[in-house]
Each structure stands twice: as C-alpha cells, then as structure tokens.
Design a protein around this motif. Structure first.
Motif, short mmCIF file in Angstrom:
data_model
loop_
_atom_site.label_atom_id
_atom_site.label_comp_id
_atom_site.label_asym_id
_atom_site.label_seq_id
_atom_site.Cartn_x
_atom_site.Cartn_y
_atom_site.Cartn_z
N PRO A 251 0.82 -1.22 0.00
CA PRO A 251 0.00 0.00 0.00
C PRO A 251 0.85 1.27 0.00
CG PRO A 251 -0.83 -1.58 1.60
CD PRO A 251 0.50 -2.08 1.16
N LEU A 252 2.00 1.23 0.66
CA LEU A 252 2.88 2.40 0.72
C LEU A 252 3.59 2.60 -0.63
CD1 LEU A 252 4.45 1.73 4.24
CD2 LEU A 252 2.39 3.05 3.67
N LEU A 253 3.99 1.51 -1.25
CA LEU A 253 4.63 1.60 -2.56
C LEU A 253 3.67 2.17 -3.60
CD1 LEU A 253 6.56 -1.81 -2.62
CD2 LEU A 253 7.50 0.47 -2.13
N ARG A 254 2.39 1.82 -3.48
CA ARG A 254 1.40 2.35 -4.42
C ARG A 254 1.22 3.86 -4.25
NH1 ARG A 254 -2.70 -2.75 -3.64
NH2 ARG A 254 -2.01 -3.98 -5.45
N ILE A 255 1.33 4.35 -3.03
CA ILE A 255 1.28 5.80 -2.81
C ILE A 255 2.46 6.47 -3.53
CG2 ILE A 255 1.56 7.62 -1.07
CD1 ILE A 255 0.04 5.79 0.88
N LEU A 256 3.63 5.90 -3.37
CA LEU A 256 4.83 6.46 -4.01
C LEU A 256 4.73 6.34 -5.54
CD1 LEU A 256 7.47 5.05 -1.51
CD2 LEU A 256 6.68 7.42 -1.69
N ASP A 257 4.17 5.25 -6.02
CA ASP A 257 3.99 5.10 -7.46
C ASP A 257 3.02 6.15 -8.00
OD1 ASP A 257 5.67 2.91 -7.36
OD2 ASP A 257 4.06 1.43 -7.40
N THR B 44 -4.96 10.29 2.57
CA THR B 44 -4.54 8.89 2.73
C THR B 44 -3.33 8.78 3.65
OG1 THR B 44 -5.36 8.31 0.52
CG2 THR B 44 -3.72 6.84 1.50
N ILE B 45 -2.34 9.64 3.42
CA ILE B 45 -1.12 9.59 4.22
C ILE B 45 -1.39 10.00 5.67
CG2 ILE B 45 1.19 10.61 4.48
CD1 ILE B 45 1.19 10.85 1.35
N SER B 46 -2.26 10.98 5.85
CA SER B 46 -2.59 11.42 7.21
C SER B 46 -3.26 10.32 8.01
CB SER B 46 -3.51 12.65 7.15
OG SER B 46 -2.84 13.75 6.58
N ALA B 47 -3.97 9.43 7.31
CA ALA B 47 -4.69 8.34 7.98
C ALA B 47 -3.78 7.17 8.34
CB ALA B 47 -5.84 7.86 7.09
N LEU B 48 -2.54 7.19 7.84
CA LEU B 48 -1.60 6.12 8.18
C LEU B 48 -1.16 6.24 9.62
CD1 LEU B 48 0.74 6.24 5.03
CD2 LEU B 48 -1.10 4.59 5.47
N GLU C 212 3.72 3.68 9.92
CA GLU C 212 3.56 3.58 8.47
C GLU C 212 4.07 4.83 7.78
OE1 GLU C 212 -0.37 0.72 8.00
OE2 GLU C 212 -0.64 2.84 8.53
N GLN C 213 3.86 5.98 8.39
CA GLN C 213 4.38 7.23 7.81
C GLN C 213 5.91 7.23 7.78
OE1 GLN C 213 2.50 10.22 10.24
NE2 GLN C 213 0.47 9.84 9.38
N ILE C 214 6.51 6.74 8.84
CA ILE C 214 7.97 6.64 8.88
C ILE C 214 8.45 5.68 7.81
CG2 ILE C 214 9.93 5.84 10.26
CD1 ILE C 214 8.41 6.86 12.75
N ASN D 222 0.37 18.63 5.74
CA ASN D 222 -0.57 17.96 6.63
C ASN D 222 -0.01 17.79 8.05
OD1 ASN D 222 -3.09 16.81 5.01
ND2 ASN D 222 -1.31 16.74 3.66
N ASN D 223 1.00 18.63 8.37
CA ASN D 223 1.59 18.68 9.71
C ASN D 223 2.20 17.34 10.14
OD1 ASN D 223 0.77 21.44 10.19
ND2 ASN D 223 -1.32 20.65 10.46
N LEU D 224 2.83 16.66 9.18
CA LEU D 224 3.51 15.40 9.46
C LEU D 224 5.01 15.60 9.33
CD1 LEU D 224 1.15 13.10 7.35
CD2 LEU D 224 1.02 13.58 9.80
#
Length: 239
Positions: free
Chosen positions: A141-147, A170-174, A178-180, A204-206
């Motif tokens: 799922p993380l690789l798909r975000i990067l893709d 999507t990233i904020s909900a991780l 998972e964000q790291i 998004n303050n991450l």
C-alpha cells in the motif's frame, strides 16, 4: 491421451475465472503435449477458454455475459512465486482502487524487483515497473502511494491537484509507523517524488525531516501542481 478422472476433477473443482496452467495438472513431462491437445479440445467445446499459451480458465457466466479473470488472477505468476510475494499490481488499476481515478484501462502495470519485458495476455497489455524496495504485504500500500506520486502527471481522468489532496488524506490516515516507513521507502524513488511527498506531509503537519535531508537544496522540480493544492510547494523547490 484422454483426460483422466483426476484432470476432469481438477477442472471441475477449479472456480470459474481462475487461471490454470499446464503445471497445475501434475502431468509427467512426456504426457504434457497430449494434455495440451486435450485442453485445446475443451477450448473448442467451450468448457475452457485460452488466456495465452499454456494458460486456460473456466469462463464465468453471468446475466451480463461471460466475465474474464480478474487482473490479479491473470498476472498471479508475476505476483507470487513459491509462496513468496515477488510483485504487486500498481498503475491505473491500483490508482482506481485508491480513489485517484475512475478510468479503468486494459493496461496493467506490475511492480517487481527484476526487469521484465512487456507482454500481452488476452486483452491486457502488461508492463513492469522495477521496484528497488522489498515487496511485502505491508509495503505494497505504501509503494502504491509512491507510485502514484511518480506517475502524478499520467493518472487519467484526474488532475495532479486532486491527487495531491486525496493522497494527503490517505497519508494522514496512516499510523505513525507507516508514515515513517513511507519516508524510508521513498529514499529509493527519484528526487521529485521525495520532494512531493515531503511537501504533502509538511502541508498535513507530518514529519518530513528525513525527506528534506535527502534532497539537494539547489534542485528545482517542475510539477503541474497549483499553490491552492499545495501552498508550501516552494519550500520544496516545486515550481
């Protein structure tokens, strides 16, 4: 050779839409030619359909017509080998499932650790994206975000602005872990992907410090993203 009871049972027990290969029948090498002829007779009878050389499936019939195997079934030999994940579906099919586009195409993109030549199976054109990160169930799922960030200019029936906004949610909900992990996986992507991810996370303050440190501060990235969608984009040299 006629189809033995075990082979008939194999076909009968196989759900509609599941792709069968010659190897699934556990027939000795010397009989495989005869097996192929027998399977081809079943194709002619309409019991099976041929997907590509050596690959067959039982057509799934519905009130809407005969359905073909799903992409995950068509490409399963590229996704798993000996019980281990070796690839994952990405590109427009994955982006549609992520809500980034409503357009479905007959092209499939497979992320894999080794380079492969494009090919065609049935109605699908299959190409491959070389992935330099480990392919695991948790990573996919993380690789798909990067893709999606990598192909942000090419996602059909969408705009880079809308992709940025949706991926921000999507990233904020991780989870924090998972964000790291996402930022760590981004290290093996090109610089503009890291810059874009960093800007989205900062917006998004991450924590995006790792991404910031990985970039050359003098390099600019020309991406078609508005300041309305990403007000802090210039902090990341996104023009």
């Amino acid at each position: 050779m006629v189809i033995g009871e075990d082979i008939k049972k194999k076909i009968s027990d196989t759900p509609d839409g599941v792709v069968l290969t010659i190897g699934d029948f556990n027939v000795d090498m010397q009989y495989q030619g005869a097996l192929v002829k027998a399977l081809n007779r079943l194709v002619n009878q309409g019991t099976l359909r041929r997907l590509s050389k050596g690959k067959y499936y039982k057509p799934r019939k519905t009130i809407f017509g005969t359905l073909k195997p799903v992409p995950e079934e068509i490409t399963k030999d590229f996704l798993e080998k000996n019980g281990k994940l070796v690839g994952y579906i990405t590109g427009n099919r994955a982006f549609a499932l992520m809500g980034l586009t409503t357009q479905i195409t007959s092209s499939l993109l497979i992320g894999t650790n080794r380079y492969r030549h494009p090919l065609t199976r049935g109605d699908y054109a299959i190409s491959f994206l070389q992935q330099h990160n480990p392919i695991t169930e948790d990573n996919i799922p993380l690789l798909r975000i990067l893709d999606a960030l990598k192909f942000i200019k090419e996602i059909p029936a969408s705009s880079p602005d809308s992709v940025v906004t949706l991926l921000g949610s999507t990233i904020s909900a991780l989870s924090k872990a998972e964000q790291i992990k996402l930022t760590e996986l981004a290290e093996n992507y090109t610089a503009y992907v890291r810059a874009l991810l960093g800007a989205i996370m900062e917006q998004n303050n991450l924590d995006a410090g790792l991404l910031k440190n990985s970039l050359n501060g003098t390099t600019n990235y020309k991406l078609p993203i508005s300041e309305q969608a990403l007000p802090n984009k210039r902090n990341w040299n996104i023009l």
